[in-house]
Design an enzyme around this catalytic site. Structure first.
Site, PDB file in Angstrom:
ATOM      1  N   ARG A 105      -3.398   3.454  -0.873  1.00 42.12           N
ATOM      2  CA  ARG A 105      -2.991   2.086  -0.651  1.00 42.12           C
ATOM      3  C   ARG A 105      -1.409   2.136  -0.480  1.00 42.12           C
ATOM      4  O   ARG A 105      -0.832   3.328  -1.062  1.00 42.12           O
ATOM      5  CB  ARG A 105      -3.485   1.071  -1.559  1.00 42.12           C
ATOM      6  CG  ARG A 105      -3.861   1.559  -2.915  1.00 42.12           C
ATOM      7  CD  ARG A 105      -2.859   1.831  -3.928  1.00 42.12           C
ATOM      8  NE  ARG A 105      -1.686   0.772  -3.989  1.00 42.12           N
ATOM      9  CZ  ARG A 105      -0.370   1.473  -4.072  1.00 42.12           C
ATOM     10  NH1 ARG A 105       0.127   2.546  -4.120  1.00 42.12           N
ATOM     11  NH2 ARG A 105       0.782   0.484  -4.018  1.00 42.12           N
ATOM     12  N   ASP A 119       4.810  -5.116   2.810  1.00 41.28           N
ATOM     13  CA  ASP A 119       3.880  -4.763   3.738  1.00 41.28           C
ATOM     14  C   ASP A 119       4.140  -5.182   5.116  1.00 41.28           C
ATOM     15  O   ASP A 119       3.578  -4.432   6.158  1.00 41.28           O
ATOM     16  CB  ASP A 119       2.494  -5.030   2.849  1.00 41.28           C
ATOM     17  CG  ASP A 119       2.067  -4.306   1.751  1.00 41.28           C
ATOM     18  OD1 ASP A 119       1.218  -3.520   1.957  1.00 41.28           O
ATOM     19  OD2 ASP A 119       2.478  -4.437   0.840  1.00 41.28           O
TER      20      ASP A 119
END
Length: 369
Positions: free
Chosen positions: A54, A249
């Site tokens: 991740r 992100d």
């Protein structure tokens, strides 16, 4: 980065078998350091989906390796174009918020041609994935160089007293390929002998701060303290936070930042207490096609069980424990949007700029039409 007596990055090909991609299994940390082998597109999808890997830059690199593994799955009868495009769509669908995922996949397939021989296709796909890894590593190294100036300025104003930085989630080398984004200037400052202390948000529901950031900082010997997510505002009021460093992100052309859920609340508290708030990320995390984050960025909604249960080490095993009554509903948004007006600056490999379209355009003129 160093783990024990060995140097690691967070994804690599097996030196004895280049058809195998290896990653650090982040679900096991900090209790166990284990690696996992990825041998197929399905393996890569599952690893991204279940958070074996991740972090925006890392899942982008993993997806590029997924395209490489897709080329290994082809047979003589395979329609090259359809196979690669299907693999690309499949991987991109895995997690919608982080733009690095689609960016890396699209970049990788742009370098491939159905006219290539199978061997050439495999070689090029592997080259693409390694190139992305090396690029992201260099970007993070430069983020460290640029972000160090912020820490040095604070240290000078504090006359050498420890610089207290609050982080949210994990934006370290585990989430990238090496160095990290938020951690890159922290590691660099530590190496220069600047006294530091990091307030580490636990970052529910998956506790990436408590489990990953704290582990990284411990490995590097940097003083840190884990705090509950809701403690940040109080610490800012008590004047024991000098700056807030977060990752991203996806960042819009106008400076809005999508980051781990709870980032927006930290930005509000920082603004109220006149504490600088910086987002650190490589330019691959920009999405120049998006202008208004809250309206245009898809926010991933994950399994409610991540909220309903908490996992930890019990008698040598990682176990899950329910923390609410049976039948309780839970909502689990993975990210939120922090508007540009709350952000002091954006730190990328290009330098530091204000979180606004004018400043971003000046730094990335070729990205605007």
């Amino acid at each position: 980065m160093r783990v024990g007596n060995e140097d690691y990055q967070s994804i690599w090909t097996d030196s004895s078998d280049p058809h195998v991609v290896k990653v650090i299994d982040q679900r096991m940390l900090p209790f166990f350091f284990r690696t996992k082998e990825l041998r197929s597109v399905d393996d890569v999808y599952e690893a991204i989906d279940n958070m074996t890997v991740r972090g925006a830059p890392l899942i982008g690199a993993a997806a590029a390796f997924g395209i490489y593994l897709a080329t290994l799955e082809m047979t003589a009868a395979t329609n090259v174009r359809d196979h690669i495009q299907n693999a690309a769509r499949y991987l991109i669908s895995c997690r919608p918020t982080a733009v690095n995922l689609s960016w890396a996949v699209n970049y990788s397939i742009s370098k491939l041609s159905e006219n290539m021989s199978p061997d050439s296709l495999q070689d090029q796909a592997l080259k693409n994935a390694i190139e992305i890894c090396e690029r992201e590593k260099e970007y993070c190294r430069q983020i460290g160089v640029n972000g160090l100036k912020i820490i040095e300025d604070i240290s000078e104003k504090k006359k050498g007293e420890p610089v207290n930085i609050l982080t949210h989630c994990n934006a370290g080398w585990l989430a990238t390929i090496d160095y990290g984004t938020v951690t890159a200037p922290v590691y660099r400052a530590h190496d220069k002998g600047i006294p530091l202390h990091i307030w580490v948000d636990e970052t529910r529901p998956r506790n990436q701060g408590a489990r990953l950031t704290a582990w990284e900082l411990q490995q590097y010997g940097i003083p840190h303290t884990i705090i509950t997510d809701n403690s940040g505002g109080h610490l800012m009021q008590k004047k024991v936070v000098d700056a807030v460093f977060v990752g991203s992100d996806r960042t819009t052309a106008t400076g809005d930042v999508a980051n781990k859920i709870g980032t927006y609340l930290k930005a509000l508290a920082a603004r109220d207490n006149e504490i600088p708030f910086y987002a650190l990320f490589p330019s691959s995390t920009f999405d120049f096609s998006v202008r208004k984050g809250i309206d245009e960025i898809e926010i991933e909604e994950r399994d409610p069980e991540e909220v309903i249960y908490v996992s930890g080490l019990d008698d040598g095993e990682i176990r899950q424990v329910r923390i609410c009554p049976e039948g309780t509903k839970a909502l689990n948004h993975a990210f939120d949007i922090t508007p540009a007006r709350l952000i002091t600056g954006l730190i990328t490999e290009k330098g530091i700029c204000g979180a606004g379209e004018k400043e971003i355009k000046k730094m990335f003129p070729n990205k605007f039409k």
